[in-house]
Design a protein around this motif. Structure first.
Motif, PDB file in Angstrom:
ATOM      1  N   ALA A   1    -101.743 -87.541 -37.242  1.00  0.00           N
ATOM      2  CA  ALA A   1    -100.710 -87.183 -36.467  1.00  0.00           C
ATOM      3  C   ALA A   1     -99.762 -86.495 -37.726  1.00  0.00           C
ATOM      4  O   ALA A   1     -98.890 -85.601 -37.037  1.00  0.00           O
ATOM      5  CB  ALA A   1     -99.878 -88.383 -36.006  1.00  0.00           C
ATOM      6  N   GLY A   2    -100.100 -86.628 -39.065  1.00  0.00           N
ATOM      7  CA  GLY A   2     -99.286 -85.925 -39.981  1.00  0.00           C
ATOM      8  C   GLY A   2     -97.953 -86.824 -40.445  1.00  0.00           C
ATOM      9  O   GLY A   2     -97.535 -87.587 -39.654  1.00  0.00           O
ATOM     10  N   PRO A   3     -97.467 -86.399 -41.456  1.00  0.00           N
ATOM     11  CA  PRO A   3     -96.397 -87.167 -42.068  1.00  0.00           C
ATOM     12  C   PRO A   3     -94.953 -87.061 -41.283  1.00  0.00           C
ATOM     13  O   PRO A   3     -94.242 -87.915 -41.471  1.00  0.00           O
ATOM     14  CB  PRO A   3     -96.181 -86.434 -43.252  1.00  0.00           C
ATOM     15  CG  PRO A   3     -96.783 -85.267 -43.084  1.00  0.00           C
ATOM     16  CD  PRO A   3     -97.867 -85.222 -42.297  1.00  0.00           C
ATOM     17  N   ASP A   4     -94.892 -85.992 -40.380  1.00  0.00           N
ATOM     18  CA  ASP A   4     -93.859 -86.227 -39.649  1.00  0.00           C
ATOM     19  C   ASP A   4     -93.550 -86.869 -38.153  1.00  0.00           C
ATOM     20  O   ASP A   4     -92.734 -86.479 -37.523  1.00  0.00           O
ATOM     21  CB  ASP A   4     -93.270 -84.446 -39.272  1.00  0.00           C
ATOM     22  CG  ASP A   4     -92.865 -83.763 -40.689  1.00  0.00           C
ATOM     23  OD1 ASP A   4     -92.483 -84.480 -41.683  1.00  0.00           O
ATOM     24  OD2 ASP A   4     -93.433 -82.370 -40.870  1.00  0.00           O
ATOM     25  N   ALA A   5     -94.816 -87.458 -37.888  1.00  0.00           N
ATOM     26  CA  ALA A   5     -94.980 -87.836 -36.561  1.00  0.00           C
ATOM     27  C   ALA A   5     -94.165 -89.186 -36.515  1.00  0.00           C
ATOM     28  O   ALA A   5     -93.945 -89.759 -37.553  1.00  0.00           O
ATOM     29  CB  ALA A   5     -96.657 -88.386 -36.162  1.00  0.00           C
ATOM     30  N   PRO A   6     -93.481 -89.576 -35.456  1.00  0.00           N
ATOM     31  CA  PRO A   6     -92.928 -90.675 -35.167  1.00  0.00           C
ATOM     32  C   PRO A   6     -93.785 -91.855 -35.520  1.00  0.00           C
ATOM     33  O   PRO A   6     -94.763 -91.845 -35.058  1.00  0.00           O
ATOM     34  CB  PRO A   6     -92.406 -90.725 -33.800  1.00  0.00           C
ATOM     35  CG  PRO A   6     -93.358 -90.051 -33.127  1.00  0.00           C
ATOM     36  CD  PRO A   6     -93.603 -88.712 -34.008  1.00  0.00           C
ATOM     37  N   THR A   7     -93.206 -92.821 -36.076  1.00  0.00           N
ATOM     38  CA  THR A   7     -93.902 -94.212 -36.127  1.00  0.00           C
ATOM     39  C   THR A   7     -94.228 -95.014 -35.315  1.00  0.00           C
ATOM     40  O   THR A   7     -93.176 -95.093 -34.180  1.00  0.00           O
ATOM     41  CB  THR A   7     -93.055 -95.136 -37.197  1.00  0.00           C
ATOM     42  OG1 THR A   7     -92.837 -94.511 -38.598  1.00  0.00           O
ATOM     43  CG2 THR A   7     -93.994 -96.389 -37.683  1.00  0.00           C
ATOM     44  N   SER A   8     -95.256 -95.206 -34.769  1.00  0.00           N
ATOM     45  CA  SER A   8     -95.614 -96.094 -33.470  1.00  0.00           C
ATOM     46  C   SER A   8     -95.160 -97.625 -33.507  1.00  0.00           C
ATOM     47  O   SER A   8     -95.128 -98.267 -34.645  1.00  0.00           O
ATOM     48  CB  SER A   8     -97.223 -96.415 -33.597  1.00  0.00           C
ATOM     49  OG  SER A   8     -97.496 -97.205 -32.334  1.00  0.00           O
ATOM     50  N   ALA A   9     -94.783 -97.862 -32.467  1.00  0.00           N
ATOM     51  CA  ALA A   9     -94.029 -99.211 -32.311  1.00  0.00           C
ATOM     52  C   ALA A   9     -95.129-100.385 -31.551  1.00  0.00           C
ATOM     53  O   ALA A   9     -94.567-101.418 -31.151  1.00  0.00           O
ATOM     54  CB  ALA A   9     -92.533 -99.068 -31.339  1.00  0.00           C
ATOM     55  N   GLU A  10     -96.214 -99.834 -31.760  1.00  0.00           N
ATOM     56  CA  GLU A  10     -97.237-100.683 -31.025  1.00  0.00           C
ATOM     57  C   GLU A  10     -97.495-101.905 -31.790  1.00  0.00           C
ATOM     58  O   GLU A  10     -97.437-101.791 -32.902  1.00  0.00           O
ATOM     59  CB  GLU A  10     -98.521-100.116 -30.490  1.00  0.00           C
ATOM     60  CG  GLU A  10     -98.173 -98.749 -29.474  1.00  0.00           C
ATOM     61  CD  GLU A  10     -99.086 -97.864 -29.714  1.00  0.00           C
ATOM     62  OE1 GLU A  10     -99.042 -96.635 -28.985  1.00  0.00           O
ATOM     63  OE2 GLU A  10     -99.849 -97.563 -30.804  1.00  0.00           O
ATOM     64  N   PRO A  11     -97.728-103.156 -31.166  1.00  0.00           N
ATOM     65  CA  PRO A  11     -97.891-104.472 -31.951  1.00  0.00           C
ATOM     66  C   PRO A  11     -99.332-104.397 -32.516  1.00  0.00           C
ATOM     67  O   PRO A  11    -100.179-103.609 -32.023  1.00  0.00           O
ATOM     68  CB  PRO A  11     -98.073-105.389 -30.703  1.00  0.00           C
ATOM     69  CG  PRO A  11     -98.138-104.879 -29.568  1.00  0.00           C
ATOM     70  CD  PRO A  11     -97.631-103.277 -29.570  1.00  0.00           C
ATOM     71  N   ARG A  12     -99.455-105.050 -33.794  1.00  0.00           N
ATOM     72  CA  ARG A  12    -100.779-105.360 -34.637  1.00  0.00           C
ATOM     73  C   ARG A  12    -101.355-106.485 -33.954  1.00  0.00           C
ATOM     74  O   ARG A  12    -100.852-107.514 -33.796  1.00  0.00           O
ATOM     75  CB  ARG A  12    -100.208-105.231 -35.825  1.00  0.00           C
ATOM     76  CG  ARG A  12     -99.743-104.028 -36.619  1.00  0.00           C
ATOM     77  CD  ARG A  12     -99.999-104.101 -37.913  1.00  0.00           C
ATOM     78  NE  ARG A  12     -99.259-102.669 -38.683  1.00  0.00           N
ATOM     79  CZ  ARG A  12     -99.134-102.891 -39.716  1.00  0.00           C
ATOM     80  NH1 ARG A  12     -99.967-103.648 -40.932  1.00  0.00           N
ATOM     81  NH2 ARG A  12     -98.903-101.700 -40.517  1.00  0.00           N
ATOM     82  N   PRO A  13    -102.651-106.101 -33.659  1.00  0.00           N
ATOM     83  CA  PRO A  13    -103.364-107.214 -32.971  1.00  0.00           C
ATOM     84  C   PRO A  13    -103.691-108.356 -33.961  1.00  0.00           C
ATOM     85  O   PRO A  13    -104.030-107.782 -35.351  1.00  0.00           O
ATOM     86  CB  PRO A  13    -104.567-106.771 -32.328  1.00  0.00           C
ATOM     87  CG  PRO A  13    -104.717-105.210 -33.179  1.00  0.00           C
ATOM     88  CD  PRO A  13    -103.499-105.059 -33.581  1.00  0.00           C
ATOM     89  N   THR A  14    -103.932-109.462 -33.782  1.00  0.00           N
ATOM     90  CA  THR A  14    -104.809-110.478 -34.637  1.00  0.00           C
ATOM     91  C   THR A  14    -106.144-110.033 -34.870  1.00  0.00           C
ATOM     92  O   THR A  14    -107.057-109.805 -33.927  1.00  0.00           O
ATOM     93  CB  THR A  14    -104.694-111.787 -33.945  1.00  0.00           C
ATOM     94  OG1 THR A  14    -103.216-112.110 -33.827  1.00  0.00           O
ATOM     95  CG2 THR A  14    -105.298-112.991 -34.859  1.00  0.00           C
ATOM     96  N   ALA A  15    -106.600-109.703 -35.964  1.00  0.00           N
ATOM     97  CA  ALA A  15    -107.903-109.455 -36.251  1.00  0.00           C
ATOM     98  C   ALA A  15    -108.915-110.503 -35.908  1.00  0.00           C
ATOM     99  O   ALA A  15    -108.673-111.838 -36.009  1.00  0.00           O
ATOM    100  CB  ALA A  15    -107.786-109.223 -37.890  1.00  0.00           C
ATOM    101  N   ALA A  16    -109.984-110.153 -35.625  1.00  0.00           N
ATOM    102  CA  ALA A  16    -111.030-110.838 -35.171  1.00  0.00           C
ATOM    103  C   ALA A  16    -112.167-110.543 -36.047  1.00  0.00           C
ATOM    104  O   ALA A  16    -112.330-110.154 -36.926  1.00  0.00           O
ATOM    105  CB  ALA A  16    -111.271-110.701 -33.644  1.00  0.00           C
TER     106      ALA A  16
END
Length: 245
Positions: free
Chosen positions: A226-241
């Protein structure tokens, strides 16, 4: 194949589904480890493990595509799904096919790192020496204990895996962590094949490190693409499995 137009809501839904399925897979692994062998609960937990495992990476690949990420990244994850599926079938032939599928995924990652990484990021002579030493040490330790027919394939796969992990240093810290976790996960698998002493519930630790690795690689490469100027995603981080057979 060009990236799809981003669909943030659908992408978020798939990431949530990935997190929920990862938790379910973890619960099934814990239940299977705790149940008496051959009993009904053990059989039910084993079925849940085998059903949920192949669905993890397709959900993450779908998330990548709906974020407008590189199709090659989705391909790397889907090759991981192929590896997951064949490894849980069992048998030397299925193991070879699964290892080949994972190898194809590593090649996809190496191409992605070449496109989206920076040559000056952390790729020092010291890092190269450390990764090379880890590769040589692991192969030398495993070699006498591996089945003869698997020695060369495992050594070749280990070389490609280490190259992927080292190449991840080009992209950034999160991707580098993903590469290291992938190394750790596959080292645990190789130790099991060589019949080394195992941690309690070894499949839990294998899948924990593996799914965390794939998540870190996917999110890190998405950010780099996405590049350094892309907005930061607000999506949740999943619990790793985890990565059960």
């Amino acid at each position: 194949m060009s990236p799809l137009a981003p669909r943030p809501r659908a992408a978020r839904a798939l990431l949530v589904a990935f997190a929920v399925l990862a938790v379910g897979h973890l619960a099934a692994l814990v239940a299977h480890a705790a149940a008496a062998p051959g009993g009904g609960p053990a059989t039910l937990a084993d079925t849940a493990v085998h059903v949920t495992k192949p669905a993890l990476m397709p959900l993450l690949a779908g998330h990548v595509l709906l974020r407008g990420g590189p199709p090659l990244l989705a391909g790397a994850l889907l090759f991981g799904c192929g590896g997951d599926t064949f490894l849980q079938i069992g048998g030397e032939g299925a193991f070879r096919v699964g290892m080949g599928s994972f190898a194809a995924g590593h090649l996809c990652y190496l191409l992605l790192f070449a496109r989206h990484g920076g040559p000056g990021r952390s790729r020092t002579a010291l890092a190269a020496a450390l990764y090379a030493a880890a590769l040589v040490t692991t192969v030398l330790l495993l070699w006498p204990d591996l089945p003869a027919a698997l020695r060369i394939p495992v050594a070749g796969y280990s070389l490609l895996l280490t190259a992927m992990a080292f190449g991840a240093l080009r992209v950034g810290p999160l991707v580098a962590v993903g590469g290291l976790l992938f190394l750790l996960s596959d080292s645990l698998i190789a130790g099991g094949i060589a019949r080394w002493p195992q941690l309690p519930a070894p499949q839990f630790w294998i899948m924990l490190t593996y799914t965390a690795a794939q998540y870190a690689l996917a999110v890190g490469v998405l950010a780099a693409a996405a590049g350094p100027d892309a907005p930061t995603s607000a999506e949740p981080r999943p619990t790793a499995a985890y990565r059960a057979p």
